[in-house]
Design a protein around this motif. Structure first.
Motif, PDB file in Angstrom:
ATOM      1  N   UNK A   1       0.866  -1.183   0.000  1.00  7.40           N
ATOM      2  CA  UNK A   1       0.000   0.000   0.000  1.00  7.40           C
ATOM      3  C   UNK A   1       0.895   1.223   0.000  1.00  7.40           C
ATOM      4  N   UNK A   2       0.629   2.167  -0.862  1.00  3.13           N
ATOM      5  CA  UNK A   2       1.425   3.386  -0.951  1.00  3.13           C
ATOM      6  C   UNK A   2       0.498   4.603  -0.889  1.00  3.13           C
ATOM      7  N   UNK A   3       0.684   5.406   0.173  1.00  3.69           N
ATOM      8  CA  UNK A   3      -0.048   6.670   0.273  1.00  3.69           C
ATOM      9  C   UNK A   3       0.677   7.696  -0.586  1.00  3.69           C
ATOM     10  N   UNK A   4      -0.025   8.256  -1.542  1.00  2.00           N
ATOM     11  CA  UNK A   4       0.639   9.170  -2.485  1.00  2.00           C
ATOM     12  C   UNK A   4       0.737  10.584  -1.944  1.00  2.00           C
ATOM     13  N   UNK A   5      -0.330  11.118  -1.425  1.00  2.00           N
ATOM     14  CA  UNK A   5      -0.325  12.503  -0.943  1.00  2.00           C
ATOM     15  C   UNK A   5      -1.148  12.611   0.319  1.00  2.00           C
ATOM     16  N   UNK A   6      -0.624  13.417   1.248  1.00  2.00           N
ATOM     17  CA  UNK A   6      -1.368  13.810   2.453  1.00  2.00           C
ATOM     18  C   UNK A   6      -1.279  15.320   2.533  1.00  2.00           C
ATOM     19  N   UNK A   7      -2.404  15.973   2.350  1.00  2.00           N
ATOM     20  CA  UNK A   7      -2.428  17.438   2.292  1.00  2.00           C
ATOM     21  C   UNK A   7      -3.323  17.998   3.380  1.00  2.00           C
ATOM     22  N   UNK A   8      -2.801  18.889   4.217  1.00  2.00           N
ATOM     23  CA  UNK A   8      -3.659  19.571   5.192  1.00  2.00           C
ATOM     24  C   UNK A   8      -4.538  20.605   4.492  1.00  2.00           C
ATOM     25  N   UNK A   9      -5.431  21.209   5.251  1.00  2.00           N
ATOM     26  CA  UNK A   9      -6.325  22.219   4.687  1.00  2.00           C
ATOM     27  C   UNK A   9      -5.536  23.475   4.318  1.00  2.00           C
ATOM     28  N   UNK A  10      -6.163  24.375   3.561  1.00  2.00           N
ATOM     29  CA  UNK A  10      -5.510  25.601   3.120  1.00  2.00           C
ATOM     30  C   UNK A  10      -5.082  26.460   4.300  1.00  2.00           C
ATOM     31  N   UNK A  11      -5.943  26.561   5.323  1.00  2.00           N
ATOM     32  CA  UNK A  11      -5.584  27.372   6.492  1.00  2.00           C
ATOM     33  C   UNK A  11      -4.369  26.798   7.208  1.00  2.00           C
ATOM     34  N   UNK A  12      -4.356  25.466   7.336  1.00  2.00           N
ATOM     35  CA  UNK A  12      -3.218  24.828   8.006  1.00  2.00           C
ATOM     36  C   UNK A  12      -1.959  24.988   7.172  1.00  2.00           C
ATOM     37  N   UNK A  13      -2.061  24.896   5.863  1.00  2.00           N
ATOM     38  CA  UNK A  13      -0.894  25.074   4.999  1.00  2.00           C
ATOM     39  C   UNK A  13      -0.322  26.474   5.134  1.00  2.00           C
ATOM     40  N   UNK A  14      -1.200  27.495   5.186  1.00  2.00           N
ATOM     41  CA  UNK A  14      -0.715  28.868   5.370  1.00  2.00           C
ATOM     42  C   UNK A  14      -0.011  29.018   6.712  1.00  2.00           C
ATOM     43  N   UNK A  15      -0.610  28.434   7.759  1.00  2.00           N
ATOM     44  CA  UNK A  15       0.030  28.516   9.081  1.00  2.00           C
ATOM     45  C   UNK A  15       1.389  27.807   9.073  1.00  2.00           C
ATOM     46  N   UNK A  16       1.447  26.667   8.403  1.00  2.00           N
ATOM     47  CA  UNK A  16       2.718  25.942   8.332  1.00  2.00           C
ATOM     48  C   UNK A  16       3.761  26.730   7.542  1.00  2.00           C
ATOM     49  N   UNK A  17       3.343  27.399   6.462  1.00  2.00           N
ATOM     50  CA  UNK A  17       4.282  28.219   5.701  1.00  2.00           C
ATOM     51  C   UNK A  17       4.813  29.368   6.543  1.00  2.00           C
ATOM     52  N   UNK A  18       3.920  30.007   7.325  1.00  2.00           N
ATOM     53  CA  UNK A  18       4.371  31.086   8.202  1.00  2.00           C
ATOM     54  C   UNK A  18       5.336  30.556   9.260  1.00  2.00           C
ATOM     55  N   UNK A  19       5.026  29.383   9.813  1.00  2.15           N
ATOM     56  CA  UNK A  19       5.910  28.791  10.807  1.00  2.15           C
ATOM     57  C   UNK A  19       7.270  28.465  10.201  1.00  2.15           C
ATOM     58  N   UNK A  20       7.258  27.924   8.976  1.00  6.91           N
ATOM     59  CA  UNK A  20       8.516  27.600   8.308  1.00  6.91           C
ATOM     60  C   UNK A  20       9.329  28.854   8.041  1.00  6.91           C
ATOM     61  N   UNK A  21       8.655  29.929   7.586  1.00 10.50           N
ATOM     62  CA  UNK A  21       9.363  31.182   7.335  1.00 10.50           C
ATOM     63  C   UNK A  21       9.962  31.743   8.616  1.00 10.50           C
ATOM     64  N   UNK A  22       9.173  31.699   9.704  1.00 14.52           N
ATOM     65  CA  UNK A  22       9.694  32.188  10.979  1.00 14.52           C
ATOM     66  C   UNK A  22      10.885  31.356  11.450  1.00 14.52           C
ATOM     67  N   UNK A  23      10.802  30.045  11.259  1.00 14.92           N
ATOM     68  CA  UNK A  23      11.907  29.188  11.667  1.00 14.92           C
ATOM     69  C   UNK A  23      13.155  29.490  10.848  1.00 14.92           C
ATOM     70  N   UNK A  24      12.973  29.719   9.557  1.00 10.03           N
ATOM     71  CA  UNK A  24      14.133  30.045   8.724  1.00 10.03           C
ATOM     72  C   UNK A  24      14.737  31.383   9.123  1.00 10.03           C
ATOM     73  N   UNK A  25      13.881  32.375   9.418  1.00 11.63           N
ATOM     74  CA  UNK A  25      14.412  33.665   9.875  1.00 11.63           C
ATOM     75  C   UNK A  25      15.152  33.513  11.192  1.00 11.63           C
ATOM     76  N   UNK A  26      14.606  32.681  12.083  1.00  9.60           N
ATOM     77  CA  UNK A  26      15.264  32.468  13.371  1.00  9.60           C
ATOM     78  C   UNK A  26      16.637  31.828  13.172  1.00  9.60           C
ATOM     79  N   UNK A  27      16.698  30.835  12.305  1.00 10.42           N
ATOM     80  CA  UNK A  27      17.982  30.184  12.053  1.00 10.42           C
ATOM     81  C   UNK A  27      18.964  31.146  11.408  1.00 10.42           C
ATOM     82  N   UNK A  28      18.455  31.990  10.490  1.00 14.78           N
ATOM     83  CA  UNK A  28      19.343  32.966   9.852  1.00 14.78           C
ATOM     84  C   UNK A  28      19.902  33.944  10.884  1.00 14.78           C
ATOM     85  N   UNK A  29      19.045  34.393  11.810  1.00 18.06           N
ATOM     86  CA  UNK A  29      19.507  35.304  12.854  1.00 18.06           C
ATOM     87  C   UNK A  29      20.529  34.624  13.760  1.00 18.06           C
ATOM     88  N   UNK A  30      20.287  33.348  14.092  1.00 23.51           N
ATOM     89  CA  UNK A  30      21.232  32.620  14.940  1.00 23.51           C
ATOM     90  C   UNK A  30      22.570  32.479  14.240  1.00 23.51           C
TER      91      UNK A  30
END
Length: 379
Positions: free
Chosen positions: A168-197
């Motif tokens: 059995x192979x699960x091809x895609x698991x996609x969260x909702x649009x709101x969750x995806x936006x929140x995850x993108x913001x979290x990823x951007x914040x994490x990248x900025x934090x790492x860049x600052x560090x």
């Protein structure tokens, strides 16, 4: 044109023969069943299961037998996209692919109506259940675990159908649009934090390197200043010692000359009687020594020369000259006996002694590398 009875009977016979040929062809077609190499067929006669037809040519009862083919190769079933709610109440959608193989065609024929549809529906239900039992982060990261759980859930019911689930192979698991936006913001914040560090760490390392460089520079500069002061002090010490040696010689010469001037003044007086103190007789002895190279001789008593008193010797450091010369000779690599010989020559008033003393000073300057700033060494 009318047909004769003979012609009419011949026509009927021909038609019957054609019909018989057609009937025979249909009977042969219904009797012979050809099975492909990758499949098996279930045979029923009057609705009763009679067995499985193997690949090749098979003879079956005509008109009353029916066959049902089963593909024995690995087959792919697409599981439509499913919506589910994770354990932390995050909506997700997912789809999968199920790979199956018919292991027992008889059970697949008798136990389930349409095994492909049955496996697809069961896979959809299992996929929603597995996603609902996991958190959002696990559904996105633990894809292999989802595949394993779905396969385990499908194994038991499909075994009863004669179907084996290979993977059995699960091809895609996609969260909702709101969750995806929140995850993108979290990823951007994490990248900025790492860049600052990383930037802060770089600045810290740069500051440490600069501080270490300044420290080394200050150490080298201080060592240079210390060495310069040591060399300058050594030069001053050498100069002081040589001046002291010269002062010892020149001091006695000055006393002798002053004494001779005193004697000359006494000779100018009208008195014929002179009382000469011991110091004056000592001066005469010294003067004679300077002129003849020895004290009064030829039957006369030797005149002892006076030395500097203790206070004067301590003032000009005559008692410590040997110690100072030995210390300087160790640092400047100059033989102290050579300095003593030149000092005695200076004391005797020899010009060669003065020149040799200058040469000794130049040699010590070269050994100590003392520069007075004009290209000449200090003496």
């Amino acid at each position: 044109m009318e047909l004769t009875p003979l012609q009419a009977s011949g026509t009927v016979i021909t038609a019957v023969g054609v019909l018989l040929l057609l009937l025979l062809a249909v009977i042969v077609y219904e009797t012979v069943e050809i099975v492909d190499a990758y499949e098996k067929k279930a045979l029923t006669v009057f609705g009763e299961y009679r067995g499985l037809l193997e690949p090749g040519i098979n003879i079956v009862p005509p008109f009353v037998a029916r066959t049902y083919p089963f593909d024995m190769r690995t087959q792919t079933i697409d599981v439509p996209r499913q919506e589910a709610i994770t354990r932390d109440n995050s909506p997700v959608t997912a789809d999968a692919v199920v790979y199956i193989r018919v292991r027992d065609a008889k059970r697949a024929f008798l136990e389930v109506d349409d095994y492909k549809t049955a496996v697809s529906n069961l896979a959809q239900t299992t996929l929603r259940a597995v996603l609902g039992d996991m958190e959002l982060d696990d559904t996105l990261n633990k894809r292999q675990q989802i595949n394993s759980r779905i396969r385990t859930e499908l194994d038991e019911p499909t075994d009863e159908w004669g179907i084996r689930v290979e993977s059995v192979e699960v091809r895609e698991v996609n969260p909702s649009q709101e969750v995806q936006k929140a995850m993108e913001q979290q990823t951007s914040a994490e990248r900025r934090r790492r860049a600052m560090i990383l930037e802060a760490q770089g600045e810290r390392r740069s500051a440490i390197e600069n501080a270490q460089g300044d420290k080394q520079s200050n150490i080298i500069r201080a060592q240079g200043e210390k060495q310069s002061q040591i060399l300058e002090a050594q030069g001053d010490a050498i100069s002081t010692v040589l001046r002291a040696k010269s002062a010892e010689s020149m001091g006695e010469r000055a006393i002798i000359e002053k004494g001779m001037e005193t004697l000359e003044g006494i000779g100018d007086g009208e008195s014929n009687t002179f009382v000469l103190p011991q110091e004056v007789t000592s001066l005469i002895g010294r003067y004679g020594k300077q002129l003849a190279g020895s004290d009064v001789g030829d039957g006369g008593a030797d005149l002892e020369s006076l030395e500097f008193d203790a206070e004067t010797r301590e003032l000009i450091g005559l008692d410590n000259i040997d110690e100072i010369l030995n210390q300087i000779s160790q640092e400047a690599d100059v033989d102290p006996s050579e300095i003593e010989e030149q000092a005695e020559a200076v004391q005797r008033g020899e010009d060669s002694g003065l020149q040799a003393a200058d040469e000794v000073i130049d040699k010590m300057d070269e050994e100590l590398d003392i520069d007075d700033g004009n290209g000449d060494t200090e003496s």
